[in-house]
Write a protein that holds these residues in place. Structure first.
Motif, PDB file in Angstrom:
ATOM      1  N   VAL A  30       0.936  -1.263   0.046  1.00  0.00           N
ATOM      2  CA  VAL A  30      -0.106  -0.177  -0.131  1.00  0.00           C
ATOM      3  C   VAL A  30       0.855   0.968  -0.003  1.00  0.00           C
ATOM      4  O   VAL A  30       1.689   1.584   0.797  1.00  0.00           O
ATOM      5  CB  VAL A  30      -0.964   0.039   1.082  1.00  0.00           C
ATOM      6  N   PRO A  31       0.724   1.958  -1.130  1.00  0.00           N
ATOM      7  CA  PRO A  31       1.823   2.998  -1.177  1.00  0.00           C
ATOM      8  C   PRO A  31       1.465   4.291  -0.276  1.00  0.00           C
ATOM      9  O   PRO A  31       0.200   4.598  -0.051  1.00  0.00           O
ATOM     10  CB  PRO A  31       1.936   3.765  -2.571  1.00  0.00           C
ATOM     11  N   LEU A  32       2.324   5.001   0.333  1.00  0.00           N
ATOM     12  CA  LEU A  32       2.342   6.269   1.202  1.00  0.00           C
ATOM     13  C   LEU A  32       3.130   7.352   0.673  1.00  0.00           C
ATOM     14  O   LEU A  32       4.274   6.897  -0.181  1.00  0.00           O
ATOM     15  CB  LEU A  32       2.760   5.885   2.732  1.00  0.00           C
ATOM     16  N   PRO A  33       2.524   8.519   0.596  1.00  0.00           N
ATOM     17  CA  PRO A  33       3.577   9.543   0.260  1.00  0.00           C
ATOM     18  C   PRO A  33       4.986   9.466   0.844  1.00  0.00           C
ATOM     19  O   PRO A  33       5.124   9.312   1.769  1.00  0.00           O
ATOM     20  CB  PRO A  33       2.511  10.915   0.538  1.00  0.00           C
ATOM     21  N   GLY A  34       5.714  10.016   0.195  1.00  0.00           N
ATOM     22  CA  GLY A  34       7.246  10.054   0.564  1.00  0.00           C
ATOM     23  C   GLY A  34       8.093   8.790   0.256  1.00  0.00           C
ATOM     24  O   GLY A  34       9.304   8.583   0.773  1.00  0.00           O
ATOM     25  N   GLY A  35       7.490   7.849  -0.472  1.00  0.00           N
ATOM     26  CA  GLY A  35       8.105   6.641  -0.792  1.00  0.00           C
ATOM     27  C   GLY A  35       7.849   5.497   0.195  1.00  0.00           C
ATOM     28  O   GLY A  35       8.623   4.351  -0.066  1.00  0.00           O
ATOM     29  N   HIS A  36       7.290   5.666   1.282  1.00  0.00           N
ATOM     30  CA  HIS A  36       7.208   4.511   2.223  1.00  0.00           C
ATOM     31  C   HIS A  36       5.734   3.663   1.520  1.00  0.00           C
ATOM     32  O   HIS A  36       5.108   4.055   0.764  1.00  0.00           O
ATOM     33  CB  HIS A  36       6.754   5.035   3.623  1.00  0.00           C
ATOM     34  N   ARG A  37       5.850   2.570   2.285  1.00  0.00           N
ATOM     35  CA  ARG A  37       4.741   1.660   1.965  1.00  0.00           C
ATOM     36  C   ARG A  37       4.345   0.905   3.223  1.00  0.00           C
ATOM     37  O   ARG A  37       5.159   0.707   4.107  1.00  0.00           O
ATOM     38  CB  ARG A  37       5.207   0.510   1.078  1.00  0.00           C
ATOM     39  N   VAL A  38       3.061   0.650   3.434  1.00  0.00           N
ATOM     40  CA  VAL A  38       2.594  -0.446   4.238  1.00  0.00           C
ATOM     41  C   VAL A  38       3.015  -1.670   3.567  1.00  0.00           C
ATOM     42  O   VAL A  38       2.209  -2.008   2.707  1.00  0.00           O
ATOM     43  CB  VAL A  38       1.054  -0.247   4.765  1.00  0.00           C
ATOM     44  N   HIS A  39       3.613  -2.856   4.183  1.00  0.00           N
ATOM     45  CA  HIS A  39       3.815  -3.892   3.501  1.00  0.00           C
ATOM     46  C   HIS A  39       2.694  -4.687   3.169  1.00  0.00           C
ATOM     47  O   HIS A  39       2.344  -5.053   2.038  1.00  0.00           O
ATOM     48  CB  HIS A  39       5.027  -4.792   4.152  1.00  0.00           C
ATOM     49  N   HIS A  40       1.991  -4.878   4.319  1.00  0.00           N
ATOM     50  CA  HIS A  40       0.600  -5.684   4.243  1.00  0.00           C
ATOM     51  C   HIS A  40      -0.338  -5.028   5.111  1.00  0.00           C
ATOM     52  O   HIS A  40      -0.086  -4.576   6.279  1.00  0.00           O
ATOM     53  CB  HIS A  40       1.016  -7.139   4.769  1.00  0.00           C
ATOM     54  N   LEU A  41      -1.459  -4.525   4.625  1.00  0.00           N
ATOM     55  CA  LEU A  41      -2.501  -4.099   5.450  1.00  0.00           C
ATOM     56  C   LEU A  41      -3.826  -5.233   5.557  1.00  0.00           C
ATOM     57  O   LEU A  41      -4.257  -5.743   4.520  1.00  0.00           O
ATOM     58  CB  LEU A  41      -3.170  -3.014   4.761  1.00  0.00           C
ATOM     59  N   LEU A  42      -3.806  -5.717   6.825  1.00  0.00           N
ATOM     60  CA  LEU A  42      -4.913  -7.060   7.077  1.00  0.00           C
ATOM     61  C   LEU A  42      -6.093  -6.287   7.755  1.00  0.00           C
ATOM     62  O   LEU A  42      -5.910  -5.616   8.702  1.00  0.00           O
ATOM     63  CB  LEU A  42      -4.078  -8.005   8.010  1.00  0.00           C
ATOM     64  N   ILE A  43      -7.011  -6.786   7.334  1.00  0.00           N
ATOM     65  CA  ILE A  43      -8.602  -6.221   7.526  1.00  0.00           C
ATOM     66  C   ILE A  43      -9.397  -7.588   7.875  1.00  0.00           C
ATOM     67  O   ILE A  43      -9.576  -8.389   6.943  1.00  0.00           O
ATOM     68  CB  ILE A  43      -9.125  -5.287   6.452  1.00  0.00           C
ATOM     69  N   GLY A  44      -9.926  -7.529   9.065  1.00  0.00           N
ATOM     70  CA  GLY A  44     -10.859  -8.831   9.423  1.00  0.00           C
ATOM     71  C   GLY A  44     -11.539  -8.609  10.656  1.00  0.00           C
ATOM     72  O   GLY A  44     -11.670  -7.477  11.324  1.00  0.00           O
ATOM     73  N   PRO A  45     -12.025  -9.700  11.235  1.00  0.00           N
ATOM     74  CA  PRO A  45     -12.973  -9.617  12.159  1.00  0.00           C
ATOM     75  C   PRO A  45     -12.283  -9.036  13.657  1.00  0.00           C
ATOM     76  O   PRO A  45     -12.829  -8.430  14.514  1.00  0.00           O
ATOM     77  CB  PRO A  45     -13.343 -10.993  12.426  1.00  0.00           C
ATOM     78  N   GLY A  46     -10.761  -9.063  13.821  1.00  0.00           N
ATOM     79  CA  GLY A  46     -10.006  -8.617  14.632  1.00  0.00           C
ATOM     80  C   GLY A  46      -9.486  -7.248  14.621  1.00  0.00           C
ATOM     81  O   GLY A  46      -9.009  -6.875  15.322  1.00  0.00           O
TER      82      GLY A  46
END
Length: 267
Positions: A140-156
């Motif tokens: 997931v790209p973030l401004p400035g060249g950083h990334r969220v490597h994995h964004l996990l979305i679920g019941p928890g």
């Protein structure tokens, strides 16, 4: 003979059987999880059931497709270039290596390839949670060249997972410093927390930070670590056992929101 063909598929963790005309046009699909036949053409009902008979056991319901939810409508309106859902684990690194493989005579391994190995190992473990009501977005790209490597979305809830290659090395996590083998410690946990905070701002929902170490020989935590969960590629799937935070409709709505690349340009 109706000429209908049955094509099995698996999308978003759901097993479906699509019923198609000889030219490939869909006329219905059977959802195994709900035991429902969704008809796109009402006058084809009997032919569809006859085509599905060898593949279906037990009672089924039949009718028109359900009305799309707001999350489904948001997904359908998303431009393909802005949809992050198709990203593979390590997508940004795969693209970078494809554009610039680097010289073949390196004396030391390209650090990008080790980082890619780490993201792929953790990404595969997270993708395996898909059938349990979880969704994972990668790179997931973030401004400035950083990334969220994995964004996990679920019941928890929501988790921003940062991966670190640590094959056969000792890792010492002394908040905010992380020491890998004999290398100088770096304040990696500050970045892990910062990326989760940016994701929280973008989604207006709490995103909790996770550091996932890939293949470490040993992990030492000499003191408490604030907010960040420290896991390994072997234990990151335990996040899938968490629950009681988000309802299925909330999970789908947040996933539909998070997969839009344009959302992340503002954080």
């Amino acid at each position: 003979m109706s000429g209908l063909r049955v094509i099995p598929t698996r999308r978003h963790g759901r097993d479906r059987l699509y019923v198609c005309l000889p030219d490939g046009t869909n006329v219905a699909w059977y959802d195994r999880d709900t035991a429902r036949v969704n008809l796109l053409s009402e006058d084809r009902g009997e032919d569809v059931l006859a085509a599905l008979r060898p593949f279906v056991t037990g009672p089924v319901t039949i009718g028109p497709p359900p009305v799309p939810t707001p999350a489904e409508l948001a997904r359908l309106s998303l431009h393909p270039d802005d949809d992050l859902a198709p990203n593979r684990p390590g997508e940004a690194l795969l693209v970078a290596l494809d554009r610039d493989p680097g010289p073949g005579h390196r004396l030391r391994p390209d650090p990008r390839r080790r980082a890619l190995e780490a993201e792929q190992a953790v990404g595969e473990a997270l993708d395996a949670l898909d059938g349990a009501g979880w969704h994972t977005l990668h790179s997931v790209p973030l401004p400035g060249g950083h990334r969220v490597h994995h964004l996990l979305i679920g019941p928890g809830g929501l988790f921003a997972v940062h991966t670190l290659y640590a094959r056969r090395q000792r890792v010492v996590v002394a908040d905010p410093m992380v020491a890998l083998g004999r290398r100088e410690p770096v304040p990696l946990l500050r970045r892990v927390r910062a990326d989760a905070s940016r994701a929280t701002y973008a989604l207006t929902a709490e995103v909790r930070p996770v550091l996932a170490l890939v293949g470490p020989a040993r992990v030492s935590l000499p003191g408490p670590v604030r907010e960040v969960r420290v896991l390994t590629d072997a234990t990151v799937a335990t996040l899938g056992g968490l629950g009681g935070v988000l309802k299925p409709a909330d999970v789908e709505a947040l996933h539909a929101m998070a997969r839009d690349r344009q959302l992340w340009n503002r954080v």
